[in-house]
Design an enzyme around this catalytic site. Structure first.
Site, PDB file in Angstrom:
ATOM      1  N   ASP A 201       0.901  -1.151   0.000  1.00 29.22           N
ATOM      2  CA  ASP A 201       0.000   0.000   0.000  1.00 29.22           C
ATOM      3  C   ASP A 201       0.938   1.199   0.000  1.00 29.22           C
ATOM      4  O   ASP A 201       1.601   1.474   1.005  1.00 29.22           O
ATOM      5  CB  ASP A 201      -0.870  -0.005   1.259  1.00 29.22           C
ATOM      6  CG  ASP A 201      -1.832   1.174   1.261  1.00 29.22           C
ATOM      7  OD1 ASP A 201      -1.419   2.280   0.842  1.00 29.22           O
ATOM      8  OD2 ASP A 201      -2.982   1.009   1.670  1.00 29.22           O
ATOM      9  N   HIS A 202       1.004   1.902  -1.119  1.00 34.61           N
ATOM     10  CA  HIS A 202       2.082   2.889  -1.249  1.00 34.61           C
ATOM     11  C   HIS A 202       1.947   4.033  -0.246  1.00 34.61           C
ATOM     12  O   HIS A 202       2.900   4.750   0.013  1.00 34.61           O
ATOM     13  CB  HIS A 202       2.193   3.402  -2.685  1.00 34.61           C
ATOM     14  CG  HIS A 202       1.165   4.423  -3.066  1.00 34.61           C
ATOM     15  ND1 HIS A 202      -0.104   4.093  -3.432  1.00 34.61           N
ATOM     16  CD2 HIS A 202       1.224   5.778  -3.119  1.00 34.61           C
ATOM     17  CE1 HIS A 202      -0.782   5.197  -3.715  1.00 34.61           C
ATOM     18  NE2 HIS A 202      -0.004   6.234  -3.526  1.00 34.61           N
ATOM     19  N   HIS A 264      -5.831   2.744   1.572  1.00 41.44           N
ATOM     20  CA  HIS A 264      -5.060   3.900   2.056  1.00 41.44           C
ATOM     21  C   HIS A 264      -5.706   4.534   3.296  1.00 41.44           C
ATOM     22  O   HIS A 264      -5.039   4.831   4.284  1.00 41.44           O
ATOM     23  CB  HIS A 264      -4.954   4.980   0.979  1.00 41.44           C
ATOM     24  CG  HIS A 264      -4.405   4.496  -0.325  1.00 41.44           C
ATOM     25  ND1 HIS A 264      -3.502   3.469  -0.415  1.00 41.44           N
ATOM     26  CD2 HIS A 264      -4.627   4.901  -1.605  1.00 41.44           C
ATOM     27  CE1 HIS A 264      -3.201   3.266  -1.702  1.00 41.44           C
ATOM     28  NE2 HIS A 264      -3.873   4.117  -2.431  1.00 41.44           N
TER      29      HIS A 264
HETATM   30  C1  BG6 Z   1      -3.955   4.899  -5.949  1.00 42.37           C
HETATM   31  C2  BG6 Z   1      -5.309   4.979  -6.583  1.00 42.37           C
HETATM   32  O1  BG6 Z   1      -3.852   3.773  -5.140  1.00 42.37           O
HETATM   33  O2  BG6 Z   1      -3.736   6.056  -5.157  1.00 42.37           O
HETATM   34  C3  BG6 Z   1      -5.452   6.249  -7.406  1.00 42.37           C
HETATM   35  O3  BG6 Z   1      -5.526   3.852  -7.411  1.00 42.37           O
HETATM   36  C4  BG6 Z   1      -5.122   7.448  -6.563  1.00 42.37           C
HETATM   37  O4  BG6 Z   1      -6.758   6.377  -7.942  1.00 42.37           O
HETATM   38  C5  BG6 Z   1      -3.778   7.264  -5.887  1.00 42.37           C
HETATM   39  O5  BG6 Z   1      -5.094   8.575  -7.419  1.00 42.37           O
HETATM   40  C6  BG6 Z   1      -3.485   8.368  -4.920  1.00 42.37           C
HETATM   41  O6  BG6 Z   1      -2.156   8.241  -4.513  1.00 42.37           O
HETATM   42  P1  BG6 Z   1      -1.272   9.519  -4.250  1.00 42.37           P
HETATM   43  O7  BG6 Z   1       0.020   8.992  -3.741  1.00 42.37           O
HETATM   44  O8  BG6 Z   1      -1.180  10.249  -5.546  1.00 42.37           O
HETATM   45  O9  BG6 Z   1      -2.051  10.287  -3.238  1.00 42.37           O
END
Ligand code: BG6
Length: 519
Positions: A201-202, A264
């Site tokens: 989960d980034h 997230h």
């Molecule tokens: C991803 C989603 O996991 O997270 C995207 O699939 C979203 O739809 C993105 O835009 C948001 O990540 P960040 O790091 O740009 O806030």
């Protein structure tokens, strides 16, 4: 609002004890789905940042695996990605050497015979570079391919090799509901032991997200007030100005709840709510998160809101509505906004509402957590002075800006000088990451890739956690699926979402905080 900036003294920074960074053993990183955007925009730039910081092993190889025959262009394409998305200079002295470690392998994900060839190729590279059998398989394909790839890796004996350490990193979405997540967990664990599985989960790679734990548990003053006795409610917002960016077919099946809330936002919520783990080790941290998710009772459908954006203006530009986006059903019922009120029923949080909202094409890009504290028991100021510049005293508010403008602000009341009466005005104590520590080009994947190579699972999801969060949201998804929304689109692009989301808080006499970002 007046703001007091906070900074870091260089002498303090220079004295920060730095742990000896561990460098992974030599290994091969095999990226399935390497022709996708993620590899070029995030993974390769992150790997190069690790190289720049001398955190990659001396011997390593990156093998991009995809169906398209890109062999000749692949490494060059990745070089361009590193420069464009990694903030790297084209003449960086380490770039040529780094690119020489990249190769490409064409493979049809569904064809078992291709995996035997892949195995032979990896063995060849391994021997040539003296790697010793360590492999990290990164699944960045469409989720439909996850199970097949894993099964084929298992069938070729690539999951449990005779020598070396092997692990698999699995991108989100991990399933699309409880049943599919359970099935996928079952398929994954039939081939890989849980200790080899890294569900990514980034958000957990973001510095500001990791800082939540530091903020709570490396500072003595917050913990005593971090509970129902002092906190009135918590708001978590993930607002994006972007639309679906050509990902129509994916988003049609996902929607906001699956795309960002189940993963997230649940991670953010757990870090706000968890009990102090006994150590910063995978098992301790994951155990405490799981307890939080398990303490969330079923969310009544009345406490949920879904929305979909119509046309509007975002950042001064006219944009189309969701239903007009490329490859989106013109009558789509997919939500691009989701909000809810939920509770964490445990000793610390009973009675404290957590309000969550996530949306695309919102007024402003901001991921923030705000913790609103209770008012003092008696307001002795501002009672009689109707001419007071700040009519009502605002409660203390702690705002954690995850992105952009990463930082933390604390609002408190201060006496307005030179007025004869005791006029109180809110002021902000503001800590800004970039101002204090300088700009960082890291995208969050650096930390996660490094941890996966080192076998540290602390920042990755465990199967129990994934299933618990899906168990929470599956009834909502089912109920939404059973009843087509009556009035979609129900918010303008460039707004704060549908009006009905405001009612969620109005019922409780509260309101969303819409002055997000740095004040
Ligand atoms: C991803 C989603 O996991 O997270 C995207 O699939 C979203 O739809 C993105 O835009 C948001 O990540 P960040 O790091 O740009 O806030």
């Amino acid at each position: 609002m007046a703001t007091i900036q906070m900074s870091v003294r260089p002498e303090d920074l220079s004295q920060v004890p730095r742990g000896q960074e561990r460098i992974p053993d030599p290994g091969i990183l095999v990226i399935f789905g390497a022709s996708g955007d993620l590899t070029k925009r995030k993974l390769l730039p992150a790997l190069f940042h690790l190289r720049q910081a001398d955190l990659l092993p001396r011997e390593f190889a990156i093998v991009g695996v995809a169906r398209r025959g890109l062999a000749s262009e692949f490494a060059e394409d990745m070089r361009k990605g590193i420069i464009e998305f990694g903030g790297v200079e084209a003449d960086d002295p380490k770039l040529d050497e780094f690119v020489s470690h990249i190769s490409y392998f064409a493979l049809n994900f569904d064809d078992p015979s291709h995996y035997a060839n892949l195995k032979a190729e990896l063995d060849r590279i391994d021997k040539e570079r003296g790697i010793g059998g360590n492999r990290l398989f990164y699944l960045a394909t469409a989720p439909d391919f996850f199970a097949g790839i894993i099964e084929n890796l298992g069938a070729q004996g690539m999951a449990q090799p005779e020598k070396g350490l092997v692990a698999v990193v699995i991108e989100k979405p991990f399933g699309h509901d409880l049943e599919s997540a359970r099935l996928l967990n079952h398929q994954v664990n039939a081939v890989f032991h849980e200790s080899q599985v890294f569900r990514i989960d980034h958000y957990l790679g973001k510095e500001t997200v990791q800082n939540l734990l530091v903020f709570r548990f490396a500072n003595g003053i917050f913990e005593p007030i971090w509970n129902r006795n002092y906190i009135d409610h918590v708001q978590i917002t993930v607002a994006e100005t972007l639309g679906v960016e050509g990902r129509g077919p994916f988003y049609e099946k996902a929607g906001a709840l699956r795309d960002v809330v189940q993963n997230h936002m649940m991670e953010l919520l757990s870090l706000v709510a968890l009990e102090p783990p006994s150590s910063f080790e995978a098992e301790s941290v994951r155990r405490e998160k799981l307890k939080v998710w398990r303490a969330i009772p079923t969310v009544p459908i009345l406490n949920t809101v879904r929305g979909q954006y119509g046309p509007g203006i975002v950042d001064g530009q006219r944009v189309i509505g969701y239903r007009d986006e490329e490859r989106v059903n013109p009558e789509s019922g997919t939500e691009t906004f989701a909000a809810m009120r939920l509770e964490v029923e445990n000793w610390r949080w009973a009675g404290v509402p957590f309000y969550l909202r996530a949306g695309k094409r919102m007024k402003k890009r901001a991921t923030e957590i705000s913790i609103q504290f209770k008012q003092p028991p008696l307001l002795i100021f501002n009672r009689l002075h109707t001419t007071n510049p700040c009519q009502a005293i605002q409660p203390n508010l702690l705002t954690i800006r995850i992105q952009p403008d990463e930082g933390i602000a604390l609002r408190f009341g201060a006496k307005v000088p030179t007025t004869p009466e005791m006029a109180v005005c809110p002021v902000n104590m503001d800590f800004d990451y970039e101002g204090a520590f300088g700009k960082s080009s890291a995208n969050g994947y650096e930390r996660l890739l490094l941890d996966a190579m080192l076998g540290d699972q602390t920042l990755f999801a465990h199967r129990d956690g994934v299933e618990t969060t899906w168990a929470l949201f599956t009834p909502i998804l089912q109920s939404w699926a059973a009843k087509k929304p009556e009035v979609f689109p129900n918010y303008f692009a460039g707004s704060w979402g549908p009006e009905c989301a405001d009612h969620l808080l109005e019922h409780d006499g509260r309101a969303w905080r819409n002055d997000l970002g740095r004040s």
